[in-house]
Scaffold this active site. Structure first.
Site, PDB file in Angstrom:
ATOM      1  N   LEU A  73       0.857  -1.341   0.151  1.00 58.50           N
ATOM      2  CA  LEU A  73       0.089   0.054   0.017  1.00 58.50           C
ATOM      3  C   LEU A  73       0.708   1.193  -0.076  1.00 58.50           C
ATOM      4  O   LEU A  73       0.521   2.399   0.658  1.00 58.50           O
ATOM      5  CB  LEU A  73      -0.921  -0.057   1.130  1.00 58.50           C
ATOM      6  CG  LEU A  73      -2.117  -1.163   1.205  1.00 58.50           C
ATOM      7  CD1 LEU A  73      -2.872  -1.052   2.339  1.00 58.50           C
ATOM      8  CD2 LEU A  73      -2.896  -0.933  -0.051  1.00 58.50           C
ATOM      9  N   CYS A 131      -6.307  -6.268   0.729  1.00 61.13           N
ATOM     10  CA  CYS A 131      -5.113  -6.419   0.249  1.00 61.13           C
ATOM     11  C   CYS A 131      -4.336  -7.439   1.128  1.00 61.13           C
ATOM     12  O   CYS A 131      -4.569  -7.406   2.463  1.00 61.13           O
ATOM     13  CB  CYS A 131      -4.278  -4.861   0.692  1.00 61.13           C
ATOM     14  SG  CYS A 131      -2.563  -4.801   0.576  1.00 61.13           S
TER      15      CYS A 131
HETATM   16  C1  SIN Z   1      -0.395  -3.773  -2.089  1.00 59.78           C
HETATM   17  O1  SIN Z   1      -0.286  -2.479  -2.237  1.00 59.78           O
HETATM   18  O2  SIN Z   1       0.330  -4.342  -1.365  1.00 59.78           O
HETATM   19  C2  SIN Z   1      -1.370  -4.384  -3.130  1.00 59.78           C
HETATM   20  C3  SIN Z   1      -2.791  -3.811  -2.772  1.00 59.78           C
HETATM   21  C4  SIN Z   1      -4.001  -4.570  -2.697  1.00 59.78           C
HETATM   22  O3  SIN Z   1      -3.772  -5.923  -3.193  1.00 59.78           O
HETATM   23  O4  SIN Z   1      -4.864  -4.127  -2.610  1.00 59.78           O
END
Ligand code: SIN
Length: 304
Positions: A73, A131
């Site tokens: 994220l 996520c």
């Molecule tokens: C990430 O930023 O790790 C991926 C985001 C997600 O899978 O929503």
């Protein structure tokens, strides 16, 4: 050319194609490849209250028929987004979907309170309960139907903006989590985020990703996503946005027949950034050749 406009609840989209969160940042970099106004929508990178640097070390790994990511994220924070990126998205001509992430119930509540005053520039909030790459919030909440229902109903009290709940496939029963989102007052569900996976470097015997695991996306996940869309379509009253492994117009048709009202495309655009241009033309031709409205395909699956 055929009519490829669709609706996701109250949200009108000129095309079913939405750029998936995390695969296009806020769309700006792609504007040099094609006119973003051909798109149904753009889903922003997952945003959090505070800026995040993301996970350290190796964050992506190629796999057969897809890739793993463990970005964690990374994002500039919601205030920066509102000041610097929201207008760009609004002016793109595509619907603005803001992906909302968090580490706790309070984070999601603060995010929606922060975004709601800007609702004239936003078409839907995509609540990221999926996520797999952070230790708290997101998939932890999104694996528990009671937690999904609770946070969705709390967010429902805070905004009239459409709430699209993005769900994780890393559960035993996707119908249970989708029904929980519906019971909480969601306007749509987005199916699916990435499947948790791992790759190992046989020389060091360490995982390739520094976070050990990551989220698997790409063509290999498509049958899993379509199965989940088809299952949820049988029990939900709210629309579904399909996501997972879309790489051509036939994939879009499959998702829509399974029950999706619109779709998100991501990993394939990392290989071919202007792919939505080709898919748009192919969908228009398909509708014209077959004399149908694309939206009429949704949920037309004929089961054996
Ligand atoms: C990430 O930023 O790790 C991926 C985001 C997600 O899978 O929503």
């Amino acid at each position: 050319m055929g009519d490829i406009s669709v609706k996701v609840g109250s949200v009108n989209l000129k095309s079913p194609l939405i750029l998936a969160s995390g695969t296009c940042n806020f769309g700006r970099e792609l504007a040099e490849f094609y006119d973003l106004s051909i798109l149904g929508g753009i889903s922003s990178k997952g945003l959090t209250i505070k800026p995040r640097a993301g996970n350290p070390g190796v964050r992506v790994a190629e796999c057969d028929s897809g890739m793993l990511n463990s970005v964690g994220l990374q994002n500039p924070g919601v205030e920066y987004f509102i000041e610097n990126d929201l207008d760009f998205m609004k002016n793109s001509g595509a619907a603005v979907i803001v992906n909302v992430a968090g580490h706790s119930y309070e984070d999601y509540i603060d995010m929606v309170k922060t975004l709601d005053p800007h609702k004239d520039k936003i078409d839907a909030l995509e609540i990221n309960l999926s996520c797999p790459n952070v230790k708290e919030g997101c998939m932890t909440i999104g694996s528990d139907p009671q937690a999904i229902k609770y946070i969705t109903s709390e967010l429902r009290k805070l905004t009239d903006l459409p709430l699209w709940i993005k769900l994780t496939p890393n559960v035993t029963d996707i119908k249970a989590t989708a029904l929980a989102a519906q019971a909480g007052g969601a306007d749509a569900v987005v199916l699916i985020n990435t499947l948790m996976g791992m790759r190992i470097d046989i020389r060091t015997r360490r995982p390739v990703l520094t976070n050990n695991t990551g989220g698997y996306s790409g063509p290999a996940v498509k049958p899993v996503a379509i199965r989940m869309v088809a299952e949820c379509s049988q029990v939900l009253d709210i629309p579904i946005v399909g996501c997972g492994g879309i790489a051509d117009y036939k994939d879009v048709l499959e998702f829509m027949i399974a029950g999706a009202s619109a779709v998100e495309i991501g990993t394939a655009c990392l290989v071919h950034p202007a792919l939505p241009v080709d898919i748009t033309a192919d969908l228009e031709k398909y509708c014209s050749d077959n004399d149908l409205l694309l939206k009429d395909l949704t949920g037309t699956l004929q089961r054996w």
